[in-house]
Motif scaffolding. Structure first.
Motif, PDB file in Angstrom:
ATOM      1  N   LYS A  13      65.983   3.737 -45.486  1.00  0.00           N
ATOM      2  CA  LYS A  13      65.268   4.987 -45.745  1.00  0.00           C
ATOM      3  C   LYS A  13      66.000   6.154 -45.083  1.00  0.00           C
ATOM      4  N   ASN A  14      65.972   7.308 -45.769  1.00  0.00           N
ATOM      5  CA  ASN A  14      66.567   8.520 -45.198  1.00  0.00           C
ATOM      6  C   ASN A  14      65.896   8.865 -43.878  1.00  0.00           C
ATOM      7  N   HIS A  71      64.585  14.222 -45.158  1.00  0.00           N
ATOM      8  CA  HIS A  71      64.411  14.381 -46.601  1.00  0.00           C
ATOM      9  C   HIS A  71      63.938  15.797 -46.911  1.00  0.00           C
ATOM     10  N   ARG A  95      59.226   7.584 -58.918  1.00  0.00           N
ATOM     11  CA  ARG A  95      58.214   7.656 -57.863  1.00  0.00           C
ATOM     12  C   ARG A  95      58.409   6.519 -56.877  1.00  0.00           C
ATOM     13  N   SER A  96      58.015   6.775 -55.633  1.00  0.00           N
ATOM     14  CA  SER A  96      57.964   5.734 -54.613  1.00  0.00           C
ATOM     15  C   SER A  96      56.551   5.761 -54.056  1.00  0.00           C
ATOM     16  N   VAL A 153      56.047  10.990 -52.961  1.00  0.00           N
ATOM     17  CA  VAL A 153      57.394  10.582 -52.543  1.00  0.00           C
ATOM     18  C   VAL A 153      58.164  10.191 -53.796  1.00  0.00           C
ATOM     19  N   LEU A 163      62.336   9.313 -55.458  1.00  0.00           N
ATOM     20  CA  LEU A 163      63.703   8.866 -55.218  1.00  0.00           C
ATOM     21  C   LEU A 163      64.601   9.554 -56.239  1.00  0.00           C
ATOM     22  N   ASN A 218      67.836   8.467 -52.824  1.00  0.00           N
ATOM     23  CA  ASN A 218      67.499   9.326 -51.685  1.00  0.00           C
ATOM     24  C   ASN A 218      66.064   9.818 -51.825  1.00  0.00           C
ATOM     25  N   GLU A 219      65.279   9.649 -50.756  1.00  0.00           N
ATOM     26  CA  GLU A 219      63.896  10.086 -50.793  1.00  0.00           C
ATOM     27  C   GLU A 219      63.780  11.603 -50.716  1.00  0.00           C
ATOM     28  N   CYS A 251      60.226  14.621 -51.430  1.00  0.00           N
ATOM     29  CA  CYS A 251      58.801  14.713 -51.760  1.00  0.00           C
ATOM     30  C   CYS A 251      58.518  15.959 -52.574  1.00  0.00           C
TER      31      CYS A 251
END
Length: 114
Positions: free
Chosen positions: A60-61, A64, A86-87, A100, A102, A107-108, A110
């Motif tokens: 995970k980043n 962000h 979507r995450s 959240v 991607l 890369n995450e 929002c």
């Protein structure tokens, strides 16, 4: 010492492709400085740069971007054809809502209201 952020740099596999995604999301014209380095100057924001690295994203980043939109769900639908996904689900609390996401390389970021 006073300093200012000149640009935010993303490590990635395909700078030319990723800069075009972010230019579509935030505005600005994508620039390919070389096959290993691209950037965009979104209106009203610091430059985003994309540098090619050999290793893939593994975790995970740690940092962000929060991108303000009127409707996170609608924004998520709009960027799906560009390669974003979507995450998790939409989160709403007393401060607003966020989704959240991607980018095409995982890369995450929002989409947020509020």
């Amino acid at each position: 010492m006073r300093a200012r952020v000149q640009e935010i740099v993303f490590d990635c596999a395909e700078p030319a492709a990723l800069v075009r995604f972010w230019a579509a999301v935030l505005g600005g014209a994508p620039v390919d400085r070389s096959p290993a380095w691209s950037y965009v100057d979104p209106p009203g924001f610091v430059r985003l740069a994309f540098q090619q690295v050999p290793e893939g994203k593994a975790v995970k980043n740690r940092v962000h971007l929060d991108v303000e939109v009127a409707d996170p769900s609608a924004a998520a639908e709009e960027v799906a054809p560009l390669g974003a996904r979507r995450s998790g689900g939409l989160v709403t609390d007393e401060q607003g809502s966020f989704q959240v996401m991607l980018d095409p390389e995982g890369n995450e970021f929002c989409f947020v209201t509020g």
